[in-house]
Motif scaffolding. Sequence first.
Motif, PDB file in Angstrom:
ATOM      1  N   UNK A 119       0.703  -1.446   0.171  1.00 46.19           N
ATOM      2  CA  UNK A 119       0.094   0.298  -0.136  1.00 46.19           C
ATOM      3  C   UNK A 119       0.658   1.525   0.053  1.00 46.19           C
ATOM      4  N   UNK A 120       2.608   0.995   0.153  1.00 48.63           N
ATOM      5  CA  UNK A 120       2.784   2.690   0.222  1.00 48.63           C
ATOM      6  C   UNK A 120       2.931   2.849  -1.832  1.00 48.63           C
ATOM      7  N   UNK A 121       2.633   4.246  -2.109  1.00 50.47           N
ATOM      8  CA  UNK A 121       2.872   4.625  -2.924  1.00 50.47           C
ATOM      9  C   UNK A 121       4.021   4.957  -3.119  1.00 50.47           C
ATOM     10  N   UNK A 122       3.938   4.452  -4.411  1.00 49.54           N
ATOM     11  CA  UNK A 122       4.931   4.329  -5.236  1.00 49.54           C
ATOM     12  C   UNK A 122       5.405   5.774  -6.295  1.00 49.54           C
ATOM     13  N   UNK A 123       4.499   6.280  -7.025  1.00 44.31           N
ATOM     14  CA  UNK A 123       4.376   7.088  -7.583  1.00 44.31           C
ATOM     15  C   UNK A 123       2.490   7.754  -7.742  1.00 44.31           C
ATOM     16  N   UNK A 124       2.655   9.015  -7.818  1.00 43.49           N
ATOM     17  CA  UNK A 124       1.580   9.135  -7.217  1.00 43.49           C
ATOM     18  C   UNK A 124       0.904  10.786  -8.791  1.00 43.49           C
ATOM     19  N   UNK A 125       0.022  10.908  -9.758  1.00 37.22           N
ATOM     20  CA  UNK A 125      -0.475  11.933 -10.094  1.00 37.22           C
ATOM     21  C   UNK A 125      -0.980  12.317 -10.481  1.00 37.22           C
ATOM     22  N   UNK A 126      -1.378  14.247 -10.612  1.00 40.27           N
ATOM     23  CA  UNK A 126      -2.507  14.730 -10.851  1.00 40.27           C
ATOM     24  C   UNK A 126      -2.846  15.176 -12.593  1.00 40.27           C
ATOM     25  N   UNK A 127      -3.928  15.491 -12.575  1.00 42.20           N
ATOM     26  CA  UNK A 127      -4.652  15.132 -13.505  1.00 42.20           C
ATOM     27  C   UNK A 127      -3.498  16.999 -14.214  1.00 42.20           C
ATOM     28  N   UNK A 128      -3.583  16.700 -15.290  1.00 38.51           N
ATOM     29  CA  UNK A 128      -3.059  17.817 -16.376  1.00 38.51           C
ATOM     30  C   UNK A 128      -3.035  18.783 -16.624  1.00 38.51           C
ATOM     31  N   UNK A 129      -3.228  19.466 -18.119  1.00 34.32           N
ATOM     32  CA  UNK A 129      -3.286  19.606 -18.838  1.00 34.32           C
ATOM     33  C   UNK A 129      -3.810  18.719 -19.745  1.00 34.32           C
ATOM     34  N   UNK A 130      -5.407  19.059 -20.273  1.00 29.72           N
ATOM     35  CA  UNK A 130      -5.769  17.733 -21.187  1.00 29.72           C
ATOM     36  C   UNK A 130      -6.089  16.418 -20.436  1.00 29.72           C
ATOM     37  N   UNK A 131      -5.773  15.650 -21.206  1.00 32.91           N
ATOM     38  CA  UNK A 131      -5.999  14.194 -20.632  1.00 32.91           C
ATOM     39  C   UNK A 131      -4.835  13.265 -20.205  1.00 32.91           C
ATOM     40  N   UNK A 132      -3.670  13.944 -20.126  1.00 37.41           N
ATOM     41  CA  UNK A 132      -2.429  13.363 -19.471  1.00 37.41           C
ATOM     42  C   UNK A 132      -2.938  14.088 -18.241  1.00 37.41           C
ATOM     43  N   UNK A 133      -1.980  12.538 -17.595  1.00 38.16           N
ATOM     44  CA  UNK A 133      -1.858  12.861 -15.489  1.00 38.16           C
ATOM     45  C   UNK A 133      -0.077  13.470 -15.304  1.00 38.16           C
ATOM     46  N   UNK A 134       0.436  13.806 -14.489  1.00 36.81           N
ATOM     47  CA  UNK A 134       1.989  14.482 -14.165  1.00 36.81           C
ATOM     48  C   UNK A 134       1.609  14.535 -12.754  1.00 36.81           C
ATOM     49  N   UNK A 135       3.198  13.332 -12.486  1.00 36.81           N
ATOM     50  CA  UNK A 135       3.888  13.123 -11.726  1.00 36.81           C
ATOM     51  C   UNK A 135       3.988  13.917 -10.620  1.00 36.81           C
ATOM     52  N   UNK A 136       3.535  14.291  -9.468  1.00 38.23           N
ATOM     53  CA  UNK A 136       3.778  14.507  -8.377  1.00 38.23           C
ATOM     54  C   UNK A 136       4.546  14.920  -6.893  1.00 38.23           C
ATOM     55  N   UNK A 137       4.349  13.446  -6.865  1.00 38.79           N
ATOM     56  CA  UNK A 137       5.134  12.686  -5.634  1.00 38.79           C
ATOM     57  C   UNK A 137       5.678  11.214  -6.760  1.00 38.79           C
ATOM     58  N   UNK A 138       7.250  10.809  -5.995  1.00 35.31           N
ATOM     59  CA  UNK A 138       8.536  11.266  -5.386  1.00 35.31           C
ATOM     60  C   UNK A 138       8.057  12.944  -6.109  1.00 35.31           C
ATOM     61  N   UNK A 139       9.042  14.379  -5.897  1.00 39.96           N
ATOM     62  CA  UNK A 139       9.531  15.020  -6.366  1.00 39.96           C
ATOM     63  C   UNK A 139      10.953  15.198  -7.766  1.00 39.96           C
ATOM     64  N   UNK A 140      11.831  14.200  -7.596  1.00 37.19           N
ATOM     65  CA  UNK A 140      12.369  14.124  -7.977  1.00 37.19           C
ATOM     66  C   UNK A 140      12.675  13.101  -9.407  1.00 37.19           C
ATOM     67  N   UNK A 141      11.012  12.530  -9.524  1.00 41.40           N
ATOM     68  CA  UNK A 141      10.688  11.998 -11.015  1.00 41.40           C
ATOM     69  C   UNK A 141      10.129  12.584 -11.451  1.00 41.40           C
ATOM     70  N   UNK A 142       9.966  13.110 -12.903  1.00 36.50           N
ATOM     71  CA  UNK A 142       8.964  13.783 -13.668  1.00 36.50           C
ATOM     72  C   UNK A 142       8.772  12.458 -15.218  1.00 36.50           C
ATOM     73  N   UNK A 143       7.136  12.256 -14.391  1.00 39.65           N
ATOM     74  CA  UNK A 143       6.773  11.443 -15.597  1.00 39.65           C
ATOM     75  C   UNK A 143       5.430  11.705 -15.657  1.00 39.65           C
ATOM     76  N   UNK A 144       4.266  10.822 -17.142  1.00 39.14           N
ATOM     77  CA  UNK A 144       3.160  11.534 -17.296  1.00 39.14           C
ATOM     78  C   UNK A 144       2.146  10.287 -18.152  1.00 39.14           C
ATOM     79  N   UNK A 145       1.534   9.970 -17.680  1.00 39.09           N
ATOM     80  CA  UNK A 145       0.087   9.306 -18.006  1.00 39.09           C
ATOM     81  C   UNK A 145      -0.764   9.800 -18.579  1.00 39.09           C
ATOM     82  N   UNK A 146      -0.904   8.714 -19.474  1.00 41.18           N
ATOM     83  CA  UNK A 146      -1.605   9.125 -20.426  1.00 41.18           C
ATOM     84  C   UNK A 146      -2.298   7.905 -20.982  1.00 41.18           C
TER      85      UNK A 146
END
Length: 153
Positions: A119-146
């Motif tokens: 149950x430990x969060x590995x990556x947290x995504x937040x809604x971004x512009x359009x249909x993509x989600x942007x990673x917000x946690x951890x801050x050292x990682x930049x990922x998008x999900x769509x």
Amino acid sequence: MKPANTVVLALVSAVAVIAMFLDFATYTSGEEAKIDVATTASITKDEPLQGSVLDMPTFVISGPGGGTKCKAFPAENGLPGHNALTIDKSCAGLYPPLAQATTWHNNEDGTIDLADDMGRTIVEFSPGDGLAYISIEPRSVILSMSAEGVLTF
């Protein structure tokens, strides 16, 4: 004279209704349905498509610039907001802990957590512009999900 007008009106109405039904009957029994028998024959009754990989929602996770990509497949498991998660092994190339992700959490604030089996969060995504989600946690990682680009991936 008035009853005669009523009878004529009833007769005309009856003829119109009969004509309508005859037109419908000839329309529906006219042509044969055009069915591609080769494609239809290739779908077996023994292997229904429901619940298959084709029905699973698919998301593409990508790194900065969109060069490296991998797929994630959340599947409902009966718990509201919690879904089982199947993730490509290639996701470890984006962020090594992603290989341990086994659950997908839809949070009330609109964010999505990918978590391990504890149950430990590995990556947290937040809604971004359009249909993509942007990673917000951890801050050292930049990922998008769509869900975009899944068919061309």
